[in-house]
Scaffold this motif. Structure first.
Motif: not given
Length: 104
Positions: A30-39, A41-59
């Motif tokens: 259960g927790p392994s599946i939650i980890f895989a799905v949310t990581v 989503i989280s990384m995808g959102g970070l990558a999207f945000a970095m299209r417009e925001l500076p890398t250092g600030t976004a990270y």
């Protein structure tokens, strides 16, 4: 829009970090599946945000939200002892995140 996605991604970072700890080295399904799905989503959102925001600030914002959220969740559930010092430090992290947003 990019800031909103970044904030949501930071919340998902707290979720995957917590799930990773609860997966006990990926030995619990259960927790392994939650980890895989949310990581993803989280990384995808970070990558999207970095299209417009500076890398250092976004990270920094992403990590700050994730770290604060993971510690706050652990303290609220009793998995980690709460203390005034920890709460003050979380507030300092959140203040830094807000400061980065205001400085952008």
């Amino acid at each position: 829009m990019h800031w909103l996605v970044l904030i949501i991604s930071g919340v998902f970072e707290a979720v995957w970090a917590t799930a990773l700890g609860k997966s006990e080295g990926f030995s619990r399904l259960g927790p392994s599946i939650i980890f895989a799905v949310t990581v993803i989503i989280s990384m995808g959102g970070l990558a999207f945000a970095m299209r417009e925001l500076p890398t250092g600030t976004a990270y920094a914002v992403w990590v700050g939200i994730g770290a604060s959220g993971a510690v706050a969740y652990s303290m609220m559930t009793g998995a980690e002892a709460a203390s005034i010092a920890k709460i003050v430090c979380i507030i300092a992290i959140v203040a830094g995140v807000v400061g980065l947003k205001l400085a952008s």
